[in-house]
Design a protein around this motif. Structure first.
Motif, PDB file in Angstrom:
ATOM      1  N   ARG A  94       0.840  -1.206   0.000  1.00 52.05           N
ATOM      2  CA  ARG A  94       0.000   0.000   0.000  1.00 52.05           C
ATOM      3  C   ARG A  94       0.874   1.254   0.000  1.00 52.05           C
ATOM      4  O   ARG A  94       1.796   1.365   0.813  1.00 52.05           O
ATOM      5  CB  ARG A  94      -0.871   0.042   1.260  1.00 52.05           C
ATOM      6  N   GLY A  99      -9.482   1.086   1.224  1.00 52.33           N
ATOM      7  CA  GLY A  99     -10.055  -0.228   1.468  1.00 52.33           C
ATOM      8  C   GLY A  99      -9.980  -0.676   2.911  1.00 52.33           C
ATOM      9  O   GLY A  99     -10.315   0.073   3.835  1.00 52.33           O
ATOM     10  N   SER A 100      -9.519  -1.914   3.113  1.00 49.81           N
ATOM     11  CA  SER A 100      -9.563  -2.503   4.456  1.00 49.81           C
ATOM     12  C   SER A 100      -8.613  -1.785   5.426  1.00 49.81           C
ATOM     13  O   SER A 100      -8.871  -1.743   6.628  1.00 49.81           O
ATOM     14  CB  SER A 100      -9.244  -3.997   4.404  1.00 49.81           C
ATOM     15  N   ASP A 129      -9.698 -14.714   3.900  1.00 52.79           N
ATOM     16  CA  ASP A 129      -8.313 -14.222   3.746  1.00 52.79           C
ATOM     17  C   ASP A 129      -7.888 -13.276   4.882  1.00 52.79           C
ATOM     18  O   ASP A 129      -7.655 -12.082   4.653  1.00 52.79           O
ATOM     19  CB  ASP A 129      -8.140 -13.513   2.393  1.00 52.79           C
ATOM     20  N   PHE A 176      -1.853  -2.731  -4.201  1.00 61.93           N
ATOM     21  CA  PHE A 176      -2.036  -3.917  -5.050  1.00 61.93           C
ATOM     22  C   PHE A 176      -1.767  -5.171  -4.237  1.00 61.93           C
ATOM     23  O   PHE A 176      -1.199  -5.106  -3.148  1.00 61.93           O
ATOM     24  CB  PHE A 176      -1.123  -3.890  -6.291  1.00 61.93           C
ATOM     25  N   SER A 201      -6.631  -6.667  -9.167  1.00 61.00           N
ATOM     26  CA  SER A 201      -5.810  -6.871  -7.969  1.00 61.00           C
ATOM     27  C   SER A 201      -5.027  -5.611  -7.576  1.00 61.00           C
ATOM     28  O   SER A 201      -4.091  -5.686  -6.776  1.00 61.00           O
ATOM     29  CB  SER A 201      -4.852  -8.042  -8.197  1.00 61.00           C
ATOM     30  N   CYS A 202      -5.392  -4.471  -8.175  1.00 66.77           N
ATOM     31  CA  CYS A 202      -4.719  -3.190  -7.842  1.00 66.77           C
ATOM     32  C   CYS A 202      -5.784  -2.140  -7.547  1.00 66.77           C
ATOM     33  O   CYS A 202      -6.917  -2.273  -7.986  1.00 66.77           O
ATOM     34  CB  CYS A 202      -3.936  -2.645  -9.032  1.00 66.77           C
TER      35      CYS A 202
END
Ligand code: TMP
Length: 253
Positions: A94, A99-100, A129, A176, A201-202
């Motif tokens: 990152r 996001g998370s 995950d 990503f 995935s990015c």
């Protein structure tokens, strides 16, 4: 022709036995999923775009000396890759909070991080995950300390390369995810970048406007995912000029 053997079917790709021992054919599907497959759709053309985008990034990485599993693109939806043993980790890098991480730490999306931060998630859909530390990875034997040193170095090299390439076409690489595989050469193992590198995935944001050009468009219902991925492919010069955004992607070669 004999039906080829399916080895594995994932959410976005299917793997088939390759023509030579040690090779695999990676087929890019149009399926899109988010939130551990709670949200699903089929986005026509996504697989074709991810196939050419992943080819472009994997070839670029090889050109700067980062080993990958990629051998060659076979057609619109398939590429030939080296068979490898996937380490059960999602390696996330990152540069900006999103996001998370934003949720977990309460950092506003888009805040630049003091330096690139690498996170590891245990790749297990049943558990969603979960984020893990190097302690878990070592204790449970998912990777050795030497592997972890190599994985960190690979992840940061991928970050430098991808950030530069995307910056060159007016896109900010927010974060990503990559996956790492072990390739065996005689008694030796080598770690390589595996799976795919694509807007699935990015996180990719337009430098000027902040417009999202990645899978968040699907996750957050922000518009057309193929328009976003086509924009990325067009900026990188991977599609013929003036590709209509909703058209079926045609390849340059
Ligand atoms: P996150 O903020 O949801 O943890 O995602 C971090 C990065 O990892 C983002 O670029 C999207 C990517 N990612 C995947 O490639 N696969 C996944 O299953 C998830 C959750 C994220």
């Amino acid at each position: 022709m004999a039906r080829r053997k399916k080895i594995y079917e994932g959410k976005a790709k299917t793997l088939y036995e390759g023509p030579e021992p040690g090779t695999i054919v990676q087929y890019f599907k149009d399926d899109a999923t988010a939130f551990n497959a709670e949200k699903k759709d089929v986005i026509e053309g996504k697989g074709v775009l991810n196939n050419i985008l992943s080819e472009y990034f994997m070839l670029g990485l090889a050109n700067v000396g980062v080993p990958t599993h990629f051998l060659k693109r076979l057609n619109m939806r398939e590429q030939l890759v080296r068979s490898c043993e996937i380490i059960p980790l999602e390696v996330i890098v990152r540069n900006y909070a999103a996001g998370s991480m934003s949720k977990r730490l309460g950092i506003e999306e888009g805040t630049q991080l003091p330096r690139p931060i690498v996170e590891y998630c245990y790749k297990e859909d049943k558990l969603g995950d979960p984020l893990v530390t190097e302690e878990h990875i070592a204790a449970f034997g998912w990777a050795t300390q030497q592997d972890m040193d190599d994985i960190l170095s690979l992840a940061l090299r991928v970050n430098d390369f991808l950030s530069g390439v995307m910056y060159g076409v007016g896109i900010k690489l927010v974060d990503f995810k990559i996956e790492i595989g072990r390739v065996f050469e005689g008694d030796f193992q080598r770690l390589v970048v595996a799976d795919e590198i694509s807007p699935d995935s990015c996180r990719l944001w337009d430098l000027e406007t902040g417009e999202k050009l990645d899978k968040d468009v699907f996750r957050r219902d922000l518009g057309s995912l193929t328009d976003a991925y086509t924009e990325v492919a067009n900026r990188l010069g991977l599609l013929p000029k003036n590709q209509p955004p909703m058209g079926k992607p045609t390849l340059i070669n």
